[in-house]
Structure formats: C-alpha cells, structure tokens
Write an enzyme that holds these catalytic residues in place. Sequence first.
Site, mmCIF file in Angstrom:
data_model
loop_
_atom_site.group_PDB
_atom_site.id
_atom_site.type_symbol
_atom_site.label_atom_id
_atom_site.label_comp_id
_atom_site.label_asym_id
_atom_site.label_seq_id
_atom_site.Cartn_x
_atom_site.Cartn_y
_atom_site.Cartn_z
ATOM 1 N N HIS A 84 0.864 -1.190 0.000
ATOM 2 C CA HIS A 84 0.000 0.000 0.000
ATOM 3 C C HIS A 84 0.892 1.228 0.000
ATOM 4 C CE1 HIS A 84 -3.346 2.670 0.858
ATOM 5 N NE2 HIS A 84 -2.547 3.277 1.710
ATOM 6 N N ASP A 163 -15.095 2.534 7.547
ATOM 7 C CA ASP A 163 -14.146 3.558 7.101
ATOM 8 C C ASP A 163 -14.824 4.616 6.236
ATOM 9 O OD1 ASP A 163 -11.470 4.717 6.692
ATOM 10 O OD2 ASP A 163 -11.858 4.152 4.623
ATOM 11 N N ARG A 170 -14.553 12.672 9.097
ATOM 12 C CA ARG A 170 -13.226 13.302 9.260
ATOM 13 C C ARG A 170 -13.024 14.399 8.231
ATOM 14 N NH1 ARG A 170 -9.488 8.544 8.238
ATOM 15 N NH2 ARG A 170 -7.839 10.070 8.485
ATOM 16 N N SER A 185 -7.836 3.700 9.212
ATOM 17 C CA SER A 185 -8.497 3.784 7.905
ATOM 18 C C SER A 185 -7.757 2.922 6.868
ATOM 19 C CB SER A 185 -8.528 5.259 7.473
ATOM 20 O OG SER A 185 -8.874 5.373 6.129
ATOM 21 N N LYS A 189 -8.903 -1.318 5.717
ATOM 22 C CA LYS A 189 -9.224 -1.678 4.320
ATOM 23 C C LYS A 189 -8.242 -2.706 3.772
ATOM 24 C CE LYS A 189 -9.255 2.646 3.292
ATOM 25 N NZ LYS A 189 -9.270 4.004 2.848
HETATM 26 N N1 URA Z 1 -5.756 7.117 2.972
HETATM 27 C C1 URA Z 1 -6.749 6.415 3.568
HETATM 28 O O1 URA Z 1 -7.201 5.389 3.051
HETATM 29 N N2 URA Z 1 -7.227 6.871 4.735
HETATM 30 C C2 URA Z 1 -6.769 7.970 5.337
HETATM 31 O O2 URA Z 1 -7.243 8.308 6.393
HETATM 32 C C3 URA Z 1 -5.738 8.701 4.705
HETATM 33 C C4 URA Z 1 -5.248 8.242 3.526
#
Ligand code: URA
Length: 442
Positions: A84, A163, A170, A185, A189
Amino acid sequence: MSLRPQDVIRRKRDREKLSRDEIASFVRGAVDGTWADYQSSALLMAVFLNGMTDDERHHLTEEMLHSGEVLDFSDISKPKVDKHSTGGVGDKTSLILAPLAAACGVCVPMISGRGLGHTGGTLDKLEAIPGFRVQLSLEEFRRLLERIGFAMIGQTGELAPADKKIYALRDATSTVEAIPLIVASIMSKKLAAGLDALVLDVKTGTGAFMREEERARELAQALVATGNSCGVRTEALITDMNQPLGRAVGNALETKECIEILRGEVTEETRPVLELSVELAARMVALAGTETSLESARSAVLRALSSGAALELFRRNVEEQGGDVKVCDDPTRLLPLTLRSVKVESPQEGFVTGVDAAEVGRAVAIMGGGRTHMADRIDPAVGYLTRARIGEKVSRGDELGTLCFHDERLGRMAAEIIRAGYEISEKPPAELPTLIKEVITA
Ligand code: URA
C-alpha cells in the site's frame, strides 16, 4: 462502565484511555446511527487533539476491519501479500510490482483506489487500458488470484464499511490528519483482503500526504506496529516524493511507462520506478517467506523481470480483466492520436533545486486527468512527462517537461502551474533526494 457516547467522548476529551468496548461502541454507533454524527465527530476531534495509545489504535483498526467482510483466501496455498502506498504523483509501482511478486510465487490480492486531488490511483491507470474491468465480483477476483497469482480490483461496499462513514466525518471536520485515524483507515481496508504480509510505501515530500519526513516516520511506525499487532507481518519504506516518480504523470502515460519497464525498456528517467518497484516486490516476497533472504528475493524479482515472466503474467491479467492485450506489445496504443503536446520551458538558466510535485499533479488534474470529487469523469490520456530532475542544470528555454493535453486552454493553464512549481536557482542543491530514505521493520 457506561457506553453512552457523551461519556466516551468525555473520557477521550480528558485524555483517558478508551477500552475496546468503548471503541467498538463508537464504530458500531457511527455506522448504525445510534451515535449521532455530531457525537462521532466530537470523538474524532478529541482523538485528533489527544491521540491514541498503541492499544487504542489497534482496537480501532480491528473494529473497523470487522465492521464488514474479511476475505478468506486460506484455500489458496500461496502466502497472500500486498503493498500500500500513501499516495504520490507519478506513483505507479503497483502495476509493476504485482506481476513481479506474483511471478516469484506469492499471491497479491490488491484492492486499490482511485485518484483524488493531486494524487493518482491504480484503478484509473488500469482503466486507461481499453476494456479493462476493475469492478470484478469476489468470485472472479478469487479465480484470477488462483490462475494468475494477482488481481487488482476496486474497494467493495462490503469491506470495512465503517471507514467510509468515518472518513466522510473526518473530511467534514478537519480531522483527517490524525495519525491513529489514518492508520485505522488504511489498515482496516488493507487487512480486509485477508493478508499474511504487507509492505507499505510511505511517501514524504512536496507531493506527499505527509510532507515532513518526521511525520512520515511517525505514520510509518504506527502502520507497522498496527499491522504486526493484527497478526500481519508488516514493513514500511519511507520514500521520496519531492518530485514525480519516474517520467510520466497521468493515467495512460503512467500505464505506458509501466508496460515499457515490464518489457525491459528502461531509461535514466524511468529507472527510479524500476528500482522502487523491485525493492517493494522483493520485500513482499521476503516477508511472505517465499525466499529465505531479502538478497535472494531481490535476485528472484530481477529474474522475473529479465525472463519476461512478469510481463507474461501482466498480459494474462489484462486479458482476464477484459483489457486490450495488444497494449503489452505496443504500449503507444494507450495514447489517442488526437493527443497534443507542448514543451514546458525553463524561464531562466540555473539548477533545478525543487519541484512542487503536488502542483504537477494538480495541473494534470486540471487538464482532466484527475478528480476534485469522486464522481468526476477523467480523461485518461492527458498528463505530463518530466524531463529535468532535481540537481540538473538547465538553460533558459530548455525543456522542463512535456504536457500532453486535449484542450488548448487547459493545457496553457497547466503549463503555467507547472512552470511556477519548479525552483531554479543559481547554485545546485546541497544534496540530491534519496529515493529510499528509511526502512521501518517491526
Ligand atoms: N488514505 C486512507 O485510506 N485513509 C486515510 O485516512 C488517509 C489516507
């Protein structure tokens, strides 16, 4: 202990540590509406201001992860590994490292995102290939993983749904930048793909989410600690994003660059993309345990490139995901004949001492290559090809890069933004950016 939202908020407001039950109550409540949005937002602000302990961050990640489905690929015998990136400009390594790692015997179930703002997204790059489908069913995803060893699909509503809700709150309350919230977050995922190992590419610099290296390090350490505490072997590289990665910025141009690299057609300008892709892929393979050392993993990855095995897997993936495989033989097919180009010239003589990579990304987005809102449609063909890199000497009128556009007016606007984003000085920079700055391990 009371689980009324106002009590949980008060405890975080007063810098107390939240229990797992309290965090679970928040995540559940934010999603099912038993916490009002103003209560969830108040807790998010309290977390933004007062932070979270490692335990709290771990619990938040796990609760968000288990708010939806967690994929189970345990019937696929290969180790499941992913990468990621926190996002950057010209950041295109996924398209190269997924087939490289798969060719070394690991399974890469990559659930990717779309570009937003100045950063690009893997799904948009793949969709630059005519016909390529990223919205596969989970059955199709599984079948591709079994047959090819990697597949790349979009986020589904079933994975970590908390999320989506929490990120929207947020975004509306200026609490995006809190490290525990970013970690939960990202990791909720990613871990929903049922991984054994994960390699993170945390970018720092002018085109990165975390501009300052110290903040990037803090984020990388928190991501690695959380991944490992959730039972997934996790490592992070902190890498440079003070100028676009490689030559191309823009979806079709970046996909073309990736296919060229997989074909072994590497230039001085695209070498950093290869270097970073090889390092990330090698770390994925080593963390998975498929190779016994990082050194042997690097050798295996380089063999997968030079033998053409990774290109062959990429070709099979394009075919299976419905794309036009001819782009693998002739990547120029990705660019329409109607595309126009113009050079962006240096306004003065000197050394390139800085590039505002975010501004380069913004210029490409303005030409239609990116989005301001998730629902925006994009033009995959437009983009920018960088020429001058940090440290290079340029004369007045020398090419800094070339813009590729469809709309003349937008092209002119983009050229202005990009020219203003270059810092040209009399003296060379004190030091050149290092691509891989640091490795954070457990
Ligand atoms: N990328 C994400 O998936 N979540 C965040 O909070 C910030 C960047």
